[in-house]
Design a protein around this motif. Sequence first.
Motif, PDB file in Angstrom:
ATOM      1  N   TRP A   1       3.434   5.092   6.834  1.00  0.00           N
ATOM      2  CA  TRP A   1       3.005   3.864   6.163  1.00  0.00           C
ATOM      3  C   TRP A   1       2.901   2.713   7.165  1.00  0.00           C
ATOM      4  N   THR A   2       2.201   1.667   6.754  1.00  0.00           N
ATOM      5  CA  THR A   2       2.242   0.413   7.492  1.00  0.00           C
ATOM      6  C   THR A   2       3.638  -0.175   7.303  1.00  0.00           C
ATOM      7  N   GLU A   3       3.998  -1.139   8.144  1.00  0.00           N
ATOM      8  CA  GLU A   3       5.328  -1.767   8.042  1.00  0.00           C
ATOM      9  C   GLU A   3       5.613  -2.276   6.629  1.00  0.00           C
ATOM     10  N   ASP A   4       4.603  -2.873   6.000  1.00  0.00           N
ATOM     11  CA  ASP A   4       4.790  -3.458   4.670  1.00  0.00           C
ATOM     12  C   ASP A   4       4.153  -2.621   3.565  1.00  0.00           C
ATOM     13  N   GLY A   5       3.893  -1.347   3.857  1.00  0.00           N
ATOM     14  CA  GLY A   5       3.240  -0.476   2.888  1.00  0.00           C
ATOM     15  C   GLY A   5       4.071  -0.255   1.641  1.00  0.00           C
ATOM     16  N   SER A   6       3.394   0.174   0.589  1.00  0.00           N
ATOM     17  CA  SER A   6       4.092   0.414  -0.677  1.00  0.00           C
ATOM     18  C   SER A   6       3.879   1.848  -1.137  1.00  0.00           C
ATOM     19  N   PHE A   7       4.870   2.341  -1.880  1.00  0.00           N
ATOM     20  CA  PHE A   7       4.826   3.688  -2.439  1.00  0.00           C
ATOM     21  C   PHE A   7       5.489   3.613  -3.803  1.00  0.00           C
ATOM     22  N   ASP A   8       4.685   3.801  -4.847  1.00  0.00           N
ATOM     23  CA  ASP A   8       5.210   3.811  -6.207  1.00  0.00           C
ATOM     24  C   ASP A   8       5.205   5.237  -6.710  1.00  0.00           C
ATOM     25  N   ALA A   9       6.388   5.780  -6.960  1.00  0.00           N
ATOM     26  CA  ALA A   9       6.538   7.093  -7.578  1.00  0.00           C
ATOM     27  C   ALA A   9       6.905   6.821  -9.035  1.00  0.00           C
ATOM     28  N   VAL A  10       5.883   6.683  -9.851  1.00  0.00           N
ATOM     29  CA  VAL A  10       6.017   6.257 -11.242  1.00  0.00           C
ATOM     30  C   VAL A  10       6.763   7.329 -12.031  1.00  0.00           C
ATOM     31  N   PRO A  11       7.788   7.035 -12.804  1.00  0.00           N
ATOM     32  CA  PRO A  11       8.452   5.750 -13.019  1.00  0.00           C
ATOM     33  C   PRO A  11       9.748   5.614 -12.230  1.00  0.00           C
ATOM     34  N   PHE A  12       9.943   6.432 -11.194  1.00  0.00           N
ATOM     35  CA  PHE A  12      11.237   6.517 -10.524  1.00  0.00           C
ATOM     36  C   PHE A  12      11.503   5.428  -9.499  1.00  0.00           C
ATOM     37  N   TYR A  13      10.541   5.191  -8.619  1.00  0.00           N
ATOM     38  CA  TYR A  13      10.766   4.282  -7.506  1.00  0.00           C
ATOM     39  C   TYR A  13       9.589   3.337  -7.326  1.00  0.00           C
ATOM     40  N   GLU A  14       9.891   2.134  -6.867  1.00  0.00           N
ATOM     41  CA  GLU A  14       8.899   1.203  -6.329  1.00  0.00           C
ATOM     42  C   GLU A  14       9.409   0.833  -4.948  1.00  0.00           C
ATOM     43  N   MET A  15       8.786   1.416  -3.947  1.00  0.00           N
ATOM     44  CA  MET A  15       9.237   1.198  -2.577  1.00  0.00           C
ATOM     45  C   MET A  15       8.297   0.228  -1.879  1.00  0.00           C
ATOM     46  N   ARG A  16       8.892  -0.741  -1.207  1.00  0.00           N
ATOM     47  CA  ARG A  16       8.135  -1.756  -0.483  1.00  0.00           C
ATOM     48  C   ARG A  16       8.629  -1.784   0.956  1.00  0.00           C
ATOM     49  N   GLY A  17       7.796  -1.315   1.855  1.00  0.00           N
ATOM     50  CA  GLY A  17       8.158  -1.302   3.271  1.00  0.00           C
ATOM     51  C   GLY A  17       8.787   0.008   3.690  1.00  0.00           C
ATOM     52  N   ARG A  18       8.783   0.209   5.000  1.00  0.00           N
ATOM     53  CA  ARG A  18       9.287   1.458   5.566  1.00  0.00           C
ATOM     54  C   ARG A  18      10.765   1.694   5.288  1.00  0.00           C
ATOM     55  N   ASP A  19      11.560   0.632   5.264  1.00  0.00           N
ATOM     56  CA  ASP A  19      13.000   0.820   5.019  1.00  0.00           C
ATOM     57  C   ASP A  19      13.242   1.433   3.645  1.00  0.00           C
ATOM     58  N   ASP A  20      12.514   0.974   2.623  1.00  0.00           N
ATOM     59  CA  ASP A  20      12.666   1.539   1.275  1.00  0.00           C
ATOM     60  C   ASP A  20      12.256   3.007   1.240  1.00  0.00           C
ATOM     61  N   ILE A  21      11.185   3.342   1.950  1.00  0.00           N
ATOM     62  CA  ILE A  21      10.706   4.726   1.950  1.00  0.00           C
ATOM     63  C   ILE A  21      11.716   5.626   2.649  1.00  0.00           C
ATOM     64  N   ALA A  22      12.224   5.204   3.791  1.00  0.00           N
ATOM     65  CA  ALA A  22      13.240   5.994   4.502  1.00  0.00           C
ATOM     66  C   ALA A  22      14.501   6.138   3.653  1.00  0.00           C
ATOM     67  N   ALA A  23      14.890   5.070   2.971  1.00  0.00           N
ATOM     68  CA  ALA A  23      16.088   5.123   2.121  1.00  0.00           C
ATOM     69  C   ALA A  23      15.914   6.125   0.986  1.00  0.00           C
ATOM     70  N   MET A  24      14.721   6.209   0.417  1.00  0.00           N
ATOM     71  CA  MET A  24      14.469   7.197  -0.645  1.00  0.00           C
ATOM     72  C   MET A  24      14.673   8.604  -0.104  1.00  0.00           C
ATOM     73  N   VAL A  25      14.120   8.881   1.082  1.00  0.00           N
ATOM     74  CA  VAL A  25      14.243  10.218   1.666  1.00  0.00           C
ATOM     75  C   VAL A  25      15.702  10.553   1.946  1.00  0.00           C
ATOM     76  N   HIS A  26      16.469   9.575   2.434  1.00  0.00           N
ATOM     77  CA  HIS A  26      17.876   9.806   2.762  1.00  0.00           C
ATOM     78  C   HIS A  26      18.792   9.706   1.545  1.00  0.00           C
ATOM     79  N   GLY A  27      18.263   9.244   0.420  1.00  0.00           N
ATOM     80  CA  GLY A  27      19.067   9.036  -0.783  1.00  0.00           C
ATOM     81  C   GLY A  27      19.534  10.331  -1.420  1.00  0.00           C
ATOM     82  N   PRO A  28      20.572  10.225  -2.251  1.00  0.00           N
ATOM     83  CA  PRO A  28      21.170  11.426  -2.850  1.00  0.00           C
ATOM     84  C   PRO A  28      20.210  12.219  -3.739  1.00  0.00           C
ATOM     85  N   GLY A  29      19.326  11.550  -4.463  1.00  0.00           N
ATOM     86  CA  GLY A  29      18.396  12.266  -5.336  1.00  0.00           C
ATOM     87  C   GLY A  29      17.460  13.169  -4.552  1.00  0.00           C
ATOM     88  N   HIS A  30      16.854  12.605  -3.512  1.00  0.00           N
ATOM     89  CA  HIS A  30      15.929  13.400  -2.706  1.00  0.00           C
ATOM     90  C   HIS A  30      16.680  14.466  -1.912  1.00  0.00           C
TER      91      HIS A  30
END
Length: 168
Positions: free
Chosen positions: A50-79
């Motif tokens: 993603w771009t630094e400020d890119g977004s990723f919405d996994a409806v209805p679970f996550y609304e990720m804004r920026g690379r830190d949110d995306i990395a946190a989702m991958v490292h999170g307990p659910g994933h």
Amino acid sequence: MSEIDELRATVDQLVGRVRALEDQVEIMQLVAQYGPSVDSGRGEATAALWTEDGSFDAVPFYEMRGRDDIAAMVHGPGHQRLITNGCGHVLTVPHIVVDGDEATGRSYALNIRWDAEADRFWVARVSANTWRWVRTPQGWRIADRVNAALDGTAEHREMLAPPAGTMA
């Protein structure tokens, strides 16, 4: 028109066509990297798509804004629970419309999970995806991705509709 002018015009046309093909291939490769990076648990590699400020919405679970949110989702307990139990994120080849340094597209994504008791894989989720990519100094990157389950919701099905004025 002289032979030289015709040759220059042909070369210019070919250069444009080659660049269009290179853009399509680079974007497809970008999309193809998502599944392996996310399923290997590589949050930073996934976020770097993603771009630094890119977004990723996994409806209805996550609304990720920026690379830190995306990395946190991958490292999170659910994933992490998904991938340690056996899971594959499989994306189809996207339909891509390039317009200069931006592109849009749509595709499917499947979430395939392992069922150890039944000794088989099963499709846990099929979703529609819309994409917006941008050309950056580092190459094409995802600016926005929306992923929504094809659960009968009309808006989710509509995400797959061909853009106006394009071939299906």
